[in-house]
Design a protein around this motif. Sequence first.
Motif, PDB file in Angstrom:
ATOM      1  N   GLN A 158      29.801 -32.539  78.150  1.00  0.00           N
ATOM      2  CA  GLN A 158      28.774 -32.671  78.436  1.00  0.00           C
ATOM      3  C   GLN A 158      29.551 -33.876  79.338  1.00  0.00           C
ATOM      4  O   GLN A 158      28.602 -33.878  80.873  1.00  0.00           O
ATOM      5  CB  GLN A 158      27.501 -32.649  78.488  1.00  0.00           C
ATOM      6  N   TRP A 184      35.181 -26.771  93.106  1.00  0.00           N
ATOM      7  CA  TRP A 184      34.862 -25.265  92.634  1.00  0.00           C
ATOM      8  C   TRP A 184      35.341 -24.988  91.317  1.00  0.00           C
ATOM      9  O   TRP A 184      34.999 -25.027  90.359  1.00  0.00           O
ATOM     10  CB  TRP A 184      35.773 -24.390  92.998  1.00  0.00           C
ATOM     11  N   LEU A 217      32.736 -27.488  89.422  1.00  0.00           N
ATOM     12  CA  LEU A 217      31.888 -26.322  89.200  1.00  0.00           C
ATOM     13  C   LEU A 217      31.493 -25.243  88.255  1.00  0.00           C
ATOM     14  O   LEU A 217      30.860 -25.204  87.280  1.00  0.00           O
ATOM     15  CB  LEU A 217      31.063 -25.549  89.950  1.00  0.00           C
ATOM     16  N   ARG A 218      33.028 -25.139  88.279  1.00  0.00           N
ATOM     17  CA  ARG A 218      33.210 -23.523  87.142  1.00  0.00           C
ATOM     18  C   ARG A 218      33.176 -24.215  85.813  1.00  0.00           C
ATOM     19  O   ARG A 218      32.510 -23.420  84.939  1.00  0.00           O
ATOM     20  CB  ARG A 218      34.460 -22.802  87.224  1.00  0.00           C
ATOM     21  N   THR A 219      33.368 -24.962  85.635  1.00  0.00           N
ATOM     22  CA  THR A 219      33.458 -26.041  83.743  1.00  0.00           C
ATOM     23  C   THR A 219      32.013 -26.367  83.674  1.00  0.00           C
ATOM     24  O   THR A 219      31.754 -26.118  82.629  1.00  0.00           O
ATOM     25  CB  THR A 219      34.437 -27.289  84.272  1.00  0.00           C
ATOM     26  N   GLN A 220      30.987 -26.827  84.347  1.00  0.00           N
ATOM     27  CA  GLN A 220      30.101 -26.682  84.725  1.00  0.00           C
ATOM     28  C   GLN A 220      29.299 -25.674  84.103  1.00  0.00           C
ATOM     29  O   GLN A 220      28.379 -26.150  83.319  1.00  0.00           O
ATOM     30  CB  GLN A 220      29.534 -27.183  86.100  1.00  0.00           C
ATOM     31  N   THR A 221      29.535 -24.372  84.836  1.00  0.00           N
ATOM     32  CA  THR A 221      28.271 -23.316  84.333  1.00  0.00           C
ATOM     33  C   THR A 221      28.827 -22.457  82.849  1.00  0.00           C
ATOM     34  O   THR A 221      28.266 -21.639  82.744  1.00  0.00           O
ATOM     35  CB  THR A 221      28.634 -22.154  85.922  1.00  0.00           C
ATOM     36  N   ALA A 222      30.516 -22.088  83.587  1.00  0.00           N
ATOM     37  CA  ALA A 222      30.477 -21.544  82.043  1.00  0.00           C
ATOM     38  C   ALA A 222      31.563 -22.600  81.583  1.00  0.00           C
ATOM     39  O   ALA A 222      32.741 -22.744  81.235  1.00  0.00           O
ATOM     40  CB  ALA A 222      32.135 -20.514  82.284  1.00  0.00           C
ATOM     41  N   PRO A 223      30.761 -23.256  80.512  1.00  0.00           N
ATOM     42  CA  PRO A 223      31.634 -24.538  79.098  1.00  0.00           C
ATOM     43  C   PRO A 223      32.851 -23.824  79.130  1.00  0.00           C
ATOM     44  O   PRO A 223      33.618 -24.798  78.792  1.00  0.00           O
ATOM     45  CB  PRO A 223      30.682 -25.308  79.493  1.00  0.00           C
ATOM     46  N   LYS A 232      34.543 -21.475  78.884  1.00  0.00           N
ATOM     47  CA  LYS A 232      35.440 -20.561  79.912  1.00  0.00           C
ATOM     48  C   LYS A 232      36.877 -22.055  79.880  1.00  0.00           C
ATOM     49  O   LYS A 232      37.055 -22.951  80.397  1.00  0.00           O
ATOM     50  CB  LYS A 232      35.603 -20.515  81.042  1.00  0.00           C
TER      51      LYS A 232
END
Length: 137
Positions: free
Chosen positions: A39, A97, A100-106, A108
């Motif tokens: 985070q 993007w 944001l993807r890393t933020q929502t699916a940490p 992955k």
Amino acid sequence: MLWLLLLHISAVICWCGSLLYLPALIASTASQKTGIEQQSHLAVTLAIFRLFVTPVALITIASGTAIFFTAGITDLWLVLKLTLVTTLVLCHGLVGWLILRTQTAPYKDVTLQCVLLASGVVLLILAIIWVVLSKPF
């Protein structure tokens, strides 16, 4: 006019360098082991993207637009260059993007996407440099 060209070249260097750096930073964010480390790493990545890379991209586009308006350049090579720059702007959006993807699916893994994106950015930068220096049309 010379100061505008200097501003444009400086902004291009900062923008392109950042577009090469951010995919590596995103991939390393996704590989952090603990949630707290991830985070804090993600917060730094997002701050760099929002507070540095995006304003520099806007300065690059604005100064480039001002250059060809003040110089009256309407050659065909400029159309090709602007098409390549538009694709670079799309890559800028893909970086956002991926953040944001890393933020929502940490947890992955986005390493492959980051490598592909960075490779595409390198090819675009080289193509833009070639078009600007050779002016093929």
